[in-house]
Scaffold this motif. Structure first.
Motif, PDB file in Angstrom:
ATOM      1  N   GLY A 160       0.828  -1.200   0.000  1.00  0.00           N
ATOM      2  CA  GLY A 160       0.000   0.000   0.000  1.00  0.00           C
ATOM      3  C   GLY A 160       0.866   1.255   0.000  1.00  0.00           C
ATOM      4  O   GLY A 160       0.547   2.246  -0.656  1.00  0.00           O
ATOM      5  N   THR A 161       1.973   1.198   0.723  1.00  0.00           N
ATOM      6  CA  THR A 161       2.886   2.342   0.762  1.00  0.00           C
ATOM      7  C   THR A 161       3.439   2.630  -0.632  1.00  0.00           C
ATOM      8  O   THR A 161       3.560   3.792  -1.041  1.00  0.00           O
ATOM      9  N   ASP A 177      -6.417   7.691   0.888  1.00  0.00           N
ATOM     10  CA  ASP A 177      -5.762   6.532   1.488  1.00  0.00           C
ATOM     11  C   ASP A 177      -6.869   5.603   1.994  1.00  0.00           C
ATOM     12  O   ASP A 177      -7.371   5.742   3.104  1.00  0.00           O
ATOM     13  N   SER A 235      -4.364  -1.584   0.526  1.00  0.00           N
ATOM     14  CA  SER A 235      -3.290  -2.442   1.048  1.00  0.00           C
ATOM     15  C   SER A 235      -3.803  -3.865   1.239  1.00  0.00           C
ATOM     16  O   SER A 235      -4.952  -4.080   1.623  1.00  0.00           O
ATOM     17  N   ASN A 291      -1.711  -6.043   3.102  1.00  0.00           N
ATOM     18  CA  ASN A 291      -0.765  -6.610   4.058  1.00  0.00           C
ATOM     19  C   ASN A 291      -1.503  -7.567   5.001  1.00  0.00           C
ATOM     20  O   ASN A 291      -2.724  -7.706   4.949  1.00  0.00           O
ATOM     21  N   LYS A 351      -4.867  -6.697   7.033  1.00  0.00           N
ATOM     22  CA  LYS A 351      -6.015  -6.028   6.429  1.00  0.00           C
ATOM     23  C   LYS A 351      -7.187  -7.014   6.258  1.00  0.00           C
ATOM     24  O   LYS A 351      -7.070  -8.198   6.536  1.00  0.00           O
TER      25      LYS A 351
HETATM   26  C1  LIG Z   1      -2.064  -0.536   6.000  1.00  0.00           C
HETATM   27  C2  LIG Z   1      -2.071   0.916   5.765  1.00  0.00           C
HETATM   28  C3  LIG Z   1      -1.143   1.537   4.896  1.00  0.00           C
HETATM   29  C4  LIG Z   1       0.067   0.853   4.340  1.00  0.00           C
HETATM   30  O1  LIG Z   1      -0.106  -0.297   3.612  1.00  0.00           O
HETATM   31  P1  LIG Z   1       1.114  -1.327   3.462  1.00  0.00           P
HETATM   32  O2  LIG Z   1       0.579  -2.320   2.493  1.00  0.00           O
HETATM   33  O3  LIG Z   1       1.384  -1.896   4.806  1.00  0.00           O
HETATM   34  O4  LIG Z   1       2.271  -0.567   2.904  1.00  0.00           O
HETATM   35  C5  LIG Z   1      -1.277   2.890   4.651  1.00  0.00           C
HETATM   36  N1  LIG Z   1      -2.257   3.616   5.211  1.00  0.00           N
HETATM   37  C6  LIG Z   1      -3.155   3.078   6.053  1.00  0.00           C
HETATM   38  C7  LIG Z   1      -4.230   3.940   6.630  1.00  0.00           C
HETATM   39  C8  LIG Z   1      -3.094   1.722   6.366  1.00  0.00           C
HETATM   40  O5  LIG Z   1      -3.986   1.202   7.219  1.00  0.00           O
END
Ligand SMILES: *Cc1c(COP(=O)(O)O)cnc(C)c1O
Length: 385
Positions: free
Chosen positions: A63-64, A166, A191, A193, A196
């Motif tokens: 997500g980043t 986001d 995301s 990860n 989630k």
């Molecule tokens: C999980 C999350 C991210 C980052 O996602 P990754 O896949 O871990 O890089 C960014 N913003 C929010 C609000 C998140 O909950």
């Protein structure tokens, strides 16, 4: 090899496997398609497009990474300001900061815990008069709750400021009328990860309804290689594609998304039924403009009204083998951003001081949740509980 998980623990938001992941992984491996390109990520993108309604989807390594690509597409440059909600995970702005931008943290509103549109309106007017508009406004869908995106986009449109949402924690959440969270912004990031609502074992996605933006992000995600046999570059890019192996797992997971949303909402509903009347305890409200996925169930604890302190409750749960976590520590309170400009922040700070995220996993069985509920109620006087 044996990587046994700890037993007897109730975790905050562990992966919930469908049983289909192994076959999907084996299928990808057997085909020889393993790289961050090819038909498997493409199929994942198509499935995500169907699940969200976004016309264009790019699967990414995280997500980043999706947010970073979004900032590149929006032309964020050193000296720019990027505005976001004070109450979020640092990844919302970390890529922009690494690109030389200055973050400005705007407070949230207490009814939804998401970016306050009235404050945004005042800040845009101030910045517009000063000729210092931000390069982008990046609201956050908090814990699965969509921000007031229509209001935010309407305000930003007046000033010609693009919005990237986001939505990393809001897959499966919708706005009134059924439009998926994030839709209406120029770009939205998701995301996958491990904690989630559905996971690919890591990974993310950048989504838009503008083909040009996603085509640009796709090129940047693959080293910004120009078409042609040799390596030709007009800018520098990244290695941000989603591996085919992750995409295969993600595909198996995506099919379960509606069931996962229903299960997370049921977890929240059980907390509300069992804890809603406890003195000093408030559950995270659901905003009238949307339907939260309830990725994380969060509560507020007001000791003045008879609740235990947030950290006393957290430690008590930990001793009982139950994981919980404070609501995001606001970014304007983070040492790394001590000098960053801000607008307000008292609401976010108060939510942090009082807020706790409870075990929210869609795979949590009701008896496990009953354990959490019983452990919590034990901290209230018997008359109250
Ligand atoms: C999980 C999350 C991210 C980052 O996602 P990754 O896949 O871990 O890089 C960014 N913003 C929010 C609000 C998140 O909950």
């Amino acid at each position: 090899m044996d990587w046994a998980q700890p037993v007897g623990q109730v975790l905050l938001s562990p992966p919930h496997l469908t049983g289909g992941e192994m076959a999907a992984l084996e299928g990808a491996l057997a085909s020889g398609w393993v790289a961050p390109a090819g038909p498997v990520p493409t199929a994942f993108e198509a499935a995500l497009s169907v699940a969200t309604g976004f016309g264009q989807v790019l699967a990414t390594a995280s997500g980043t990474a999706a947010l970073h690509l979004g900032y590149r597409c929006l032309g964020v440059s050193p000296g720019d300001e990027v505005w976001t909600s004070a109450l979020t995970f640092i990844a919302t702005v970390a890529p922009a900061v690494q690109m030389g931008a200055t973050p400005r943290f705007l407070d949230v509103e207490p009814g939804s815990w998401t970016l306050d549109p009235d404050l945004l309106e005042r800040e845009l007017a101030r910045a517009g008069r000063a000729g210092r508009l931000p390069r982008a406004v990046v609201p956050v869908d908090l814990f699965g709750q969509p921000c007031d995106l229509d209001a935010i986009v309407a305000l930003c449109d007046r000033w010609g400021v693009p919005v990237m949402c986001d939505s990393a924690g809001a897959l499966g959440a919708t706005h009134r009328g059924g439009r998926h969270a994030g839709r209406g912004a120029r770009l939205a990031a998701f995301s996958f990860n491990g904690n989630k609502i559905v996971t690919a074992g890591g990974g993310g996605a950048l989504a838009s309804d503008e083909p040009k933006l996603v085509a640009q992000a796709r090129s940047l995600a693959q080293a910004a290689r120009e078409p042609g046999a040799h390596y030709q570059h007009e800018t520098t890019g990244h290695a941000y594609g989603m591996s085919s192996l992750l995409a295969a797992v993600g595909l198996a997971q995506l099919g379960a998304l509606p069931a996962r949303v229903a299960a997370r909402r049921a977890v929240f509903a059980r907390y509300r039924a069992a804890l809603g009347g406890l003195p000093g305890l408030l559950l995270m409200p659901e905003a009238p403009w949307g339907r939260s996925s309830r990725w994380l169930s969060a509560v507020l604890l007001d000791p003045a009204d008879g609740a235990p302190e947030r950290d006393a409750l957290r430690r008590h749960l930990a001793a009982a083998g139950i994981e919980s976590r404070p609501v995001w520590k606001p970014l304007h309170l983070q040492p790394v951003f001590r000098d960053a400009p801000r607008a307000g922040g008292a609401v976010a700070a108060s939510l942090f001081e009082r807020g706790l995220c409870l075990p929210s996993g869609s795979g949590m069985a009701p008896p496990e949740q009953d354990r959490v509920i019983a452990a919590m109620r034990a901290l209230w006087p018997p008359a109250a509980a």
